[in-house]
Design an enzyme around this catalytic site. Structure first.
Site, PDB file in Angstrom:
ATOM      1  N   GLY A  16      18.064 -30.696 -20.909  1.00 27.36           N
ATOM      2  CA  GLY A  16      18.505 -31.790 -21.772  1.00 27.36           C
ATOM      3  C   GLY A  16      20.029 -31.914 -21.779  1.00 27.36           C
ATOM      4  CB  ILE A 137      13.028 -31.451  -3.893  1.00 27.01           C
ATOM      5  CG1 ILE A 137      13.859 -30.207  -3.592  1.00 27.01           C
ATOM      6  CG2 ILE A 137      12.390 -32.003  -2.639  1.00 27.01           C
ATOM      7  CD1 ILE A 137      13.027 -29.046  -3.071  1.00 27.01           C
ATOM      8  N   GLY A 188      21.382 -15.458 -13.820  1.00 25.24           N
ATOM      9  CA  GLY A 188      20.792 -16.606 -14.501  1.00 25.24           C
ATOM     10  C   GLY A 188      19.770 -17.354 -13.658  1.00 25.24           C
ATOM     11  CD  GLU A 191      12.710 -19.457 -17.704  1.00 22.64           C
ATOM     12  OE1 GLU A 191      12.555 -19.439 -18.928  1.00 22.64           O
ATOM     13  OE2 GLU A 191      12.130 -20.231 -16.939  1.00 22.64           O
ATOM     14  CG  ASP A 202       7.365 -22.064 -12.135  1.00 19.42           C
ATOM     15  OD1 ASP A 202       7.586 -22.755 -13.140  1.00 19.42           O
ATOM     16  OD2 ASP A 202       7.886 -22.288 -11.017  1.00 19.42           O
ATOM     17  CE  LYS A 206       8.208 -25.420 -10.476  1.00 18.91           C
ATOM     18  NZ  LYS A 206       9.196 -24.441  -9.932  1.00 18.91           N
TER      19      LYS A 206
END
Ligand SMILES: NC(=O)c1ccc[n+]([C@@H]2O[C@H](COP(=O)([O-])OP(=O)(O)OC[C@H]3O[C@@H](n4cnc5c(N)ncnc54)[C@H](OP(=O)(O)O)[C@@H]3O)[C@@H](O)[C@H]2O)c1
Ligand SMILES: NC(=O)c1ccc[n+]([C@@H]2O[C@H](COP(=O)([O-])OP(=O)(O)OC[C@H]3O[C@@H](n4cnc5c(N)ncnc54)[C@H](OP(=O)(O)O)[C@@H]3O)[C@@H](O)[C@H]2O)c1
Lengths: 441, 441
Positions: A16, A137, A188, A191, A202, A206
């Site tokens: 955000g 992408i 970083g 997570e 994850d 997707k």
């Protein structure tokens, strides 16, 4: 001059904030290219007192996302709050209020995609989700528009940046899994809780989204077989290198013409070094799509992170604005096909690499080889490396078998038998070997 | 059920036939995905008596493209006749008749882009051109939509399949330029007249289109510096391999932030083997786009050919249909920025590889090295290979210099001087060395 379209941004976390900053920074070029005036009217967060990385005009923030949905001036909602509870309520309420939605929430689509896309179709209000797979992408828009005339033969991809960073570090720098993960977290790229990156889920979320685009209908997450990269060790890279392979966490989506069934899985895999996917390193993602008309294509870029993801969100926002006045032919997804049968993982066929840890005594190779032979699984190569003694002084070696193509179920039956033998670690490392085309002409 | 949209197809050659066949073959999935009924109403060709590879219903063909433009039932025109004379008239007439146009004609856009996009903007009627660059690769739509919020830092690409096929064959199979070209023609990868593929102009036309998308306005073709692959020899691949490089015909489009000027050129170039572009082989194309928000992305696929190009044309047709009822926010291009200064080629700076043919006598290395030194050009490596005697019995050797970064103009001044020396072939082979990022994180 037209009246500016008004955006409601829900969530001002990593993505955000990237969206807010980019819209401020590149606003001029956005309006010049899209020729649509627009502005962010409200931003919803959880905690109003939290310090923000961006300067906000007073009155922009609210801690109630319903203020966005209920505001008649807001034309489009951007959902970047994450999770599947409040995000589900928010997206549903927005569609019901006839406001097009842009989201990057793969977990939401994996869990509620079926219902939400149905609602989108019923209401005639689009739901856009470019940021939900492949980060920056443009894979979603390419599947939806650019490849629209293609029957998709397969989609093979590396779509989790964290696990790819770990595997690349192990390969290129020879570090252990644990060291690579710790560094990814430090930088970083991973997570605090990297469970879903490491265990493959994850990537699986997707993959479900890409499958829906390619084959016309959302699928539930029990349809996909998922295994992660926890078991990958340095010794596997040594063997892979000798054989001309690299190891990647690979998503495989493939349509079987003969049975009209889908193959759908996420597994650590050996891929040939001369295939372009083998050189996708670090946090980068790449997705190879094979269509009956276009042939093989590949899309490469940063699969996550604040700015790349913001780039995808904003692309959707512009599309949402373009289409908002006349959504009858929008480019968001609507279900258009029946659900196909998905192969059970045991039916899927590839060669495999299997690494056993075995005690250093004569006969273990023979035992394993006989069991494989009894299960009619051919061996194309075998190799071993000396290990180290355990606390009882027993030497444990790594014993590797490269196996001919056979159904996964057949291999599992053999492995179950071998697990009963003495002096063999009952959980071998098993990787698929993907014979990807080299596409040289 | 809506009334089907009607298409007018001009041209039924390689690509036109691919479009017709694909629309027939995959019509069901196209309508299901796009949810727009449509049909091909008329097809224009040059020669009605010519046998066709597809079966056509009677009455479909005409040998006058004006029949398409004048037919009030036809909603969208597809221009696949090629050339710049009749195609220009056709596209202009169609836009004036308020019919959106889909084209794959890069030569047309390079020559008349400025006028045609101006006309498109004035009329508010879109002109789509996905097939004009990168064949089946969705680079146009990605630049127009998916990367819309990005200032483009650079576009580096391999966008001519024929020349890439020739270079790949030379590299991988050790054949000569002439053998590689002959085979490309035999296999149908090169046209009977491959001049524009070999001399770089096909790539240059596509580069001009990508530059227009990235920087907001069409540029005339005198703005781009173009050199082709005619001079590349086996010995160059041998040197490249030793140095860890591959040789590609590279398009370089780069924005220089400090001067707001563009670098714009097509030249045979050394690129590091560990960069993903180095492994793009055969007729494949790849385009790396670096945006300020999205970071580095890359698009890969078949850059030409009947079906890949048809896939791109049809994607545009669907978009044209979606947007045809409400074209005010269409996704075709409209000029949105002023023209930027383009650097003169002499201002552009890279390291270079230079190969001289020199007679085998003492002193030639010293002469060349002194001239380079006098022109303040540093040498980072030099190497030579024994050649063969010519008809007078003189031995000619290949002498290679790897030069530090310097402006192209500075190097040209040195080369002009060296061309005066005795016993040195006055036209050395000169390739740029592109230090592309390896993007490992
Ligand atoms: N991060 C990435 O690289 C990436 C890439 C692709 C997709 N995504 C997806 O993008 C979404 C957002 O990810 P993120 O990394 O930006 O998450 P994040 O950093 O955790 O940010 C979440 C934001 O949502 C706000 N929020 C949470 N619950 C809320 C509620 N009930 N009402 C209003 N605001 C609420 C939070 O408010 P406070 O600031 O007040 O806590 C925070 O600003 C997720 O779906 C993720 O899967 C992320
Ligand atoms: N081929 C590729 O791989 C490729 C890839 C990307 C873009 N393109 C572009 O696509 C366009 C078409 O290429 P192509 O390879 O399909 O060309 P092509 O095979 O030469 O076909 C040209 C077609 O146009 C027709 N035609 C020519 N002049 C005409 C006129 N004045 N009126 C009506 N019809 C006319 C011809 O009719 P007849 O059949 O009666 O001779 C023929 O059917 C070109 O602009 C090219 O640059 C091609």
């Amino acid at each position: 001059m037209e009246k500016p379209l008004q955006l409601g941004l829900a969530g001002l976390g990593t993505v955000g904030t990237g969206v807010y900053e980019t819209i401020s920074r590149n606003h001029a070029i956005l309006e010049a290219r899209a020729q649509i005036p627009f502005a962010i009217r409200k931003v919803a967060v959880r905690d109003l007192s939290r310090p923000r990385d961006v300067e906000l005009p007073p009155g922009l923030l609210t801690d109630n996302w319903r203020d966005l949905v209920d505001d008649p001036e807001i034309d489009i909602i951007i959902e970047l709050i994450g999770g599947t509870t409040e995000a589900y309520r928010l997206v549903k309420a927005a569609l019901q209020a006839r406001k097009p939605v842009v989201t990057g929430n793969k977990a939401l689509l994996a869990e509620y995609g079926s219902e939400l896309f149905q609602l989108s179709a019923t209401m005639g209000v689009p739901l856009y989700f470019e940021a939900s797979a492949g980060g920056g992408i443009p894979i979603i828009q390419s599947m939806q528009n650019s490849l629209i005339c293609n029957h998709i033969k397969s989609i093979i991809g590396i779509i989790n940046g964290t696990s790819n960073y770990i595997l690349s570090s192990m390969e290129l720098e020879g570090v252990s899994f644990e060291t690579a993960l710790a560094r990814a977290q430090q930088l970083g790229f991973a997570e605090a809780d990297p469970t879903f990156d490491i265990n493959g889920w994850d990537a699986a979320h997707k993959a479900l989204i890409l499958t829906m685009l390619a084959y016309g209908t959302p699928l539930t997450s029990d349809k996909i077989y998922v295994s992660g990269i926890q078991g990958v060790q340095q010794v596997d890279f040594e063997f892979a290198r000798k054989l001309g392979y690299n190891i990647k966490l690979l998503v495989v989506i493939r349509h079987h013409d003969d049975t009209d069934a889908l193959e759908l899985r996420v597994q650590p895999s050996f891929i040939p070094n001369d295939h372009i996917l083998a050189s996708v390193d670090g946090v980068f993602n790449a997705i190879a799509v094979d269509g009956d008309i276009v042939g093989e294509t590949l899309f490469y870029g940063r699969g996550a992170g604040k700015n790349p993801t913001a780039s995808a969100v904003i692309a959707d926002v512009i599309t949402a604005m373009r289409e908002s006045l006349h959504p009858e032919h929008h480019t968001g997804f609507h279900p258009y096909d029946k659900e196909r049968r998905v192969l059970n993982i045991n039916e899927t066929v590839t060669p495999c690499y299997v690494r056993f840890r075995v005690a250093d005594r004569p006969g273990t190779i023979a035992e394993i080889a006989s069991s494989l032979a009894w299960h009619k699984i051919g061996i194309s190569a075998t190799s071993s490396t000396k290990g180290a003694p355990d606390e009882h002084g027993t030497m444990w070696n790594d014993l590797v078998f490269i196996l001919h193509s056979c159904p996964w179920g057949q291999l599992q039956a053999a492995l179950a038998e071998i697990a009963q033998f003495a002096d063999i670690d009952p959980s071998p490392a098993v990787f698929r070997i993907e014979k990807l085309g080299t596409s040289s002409t």
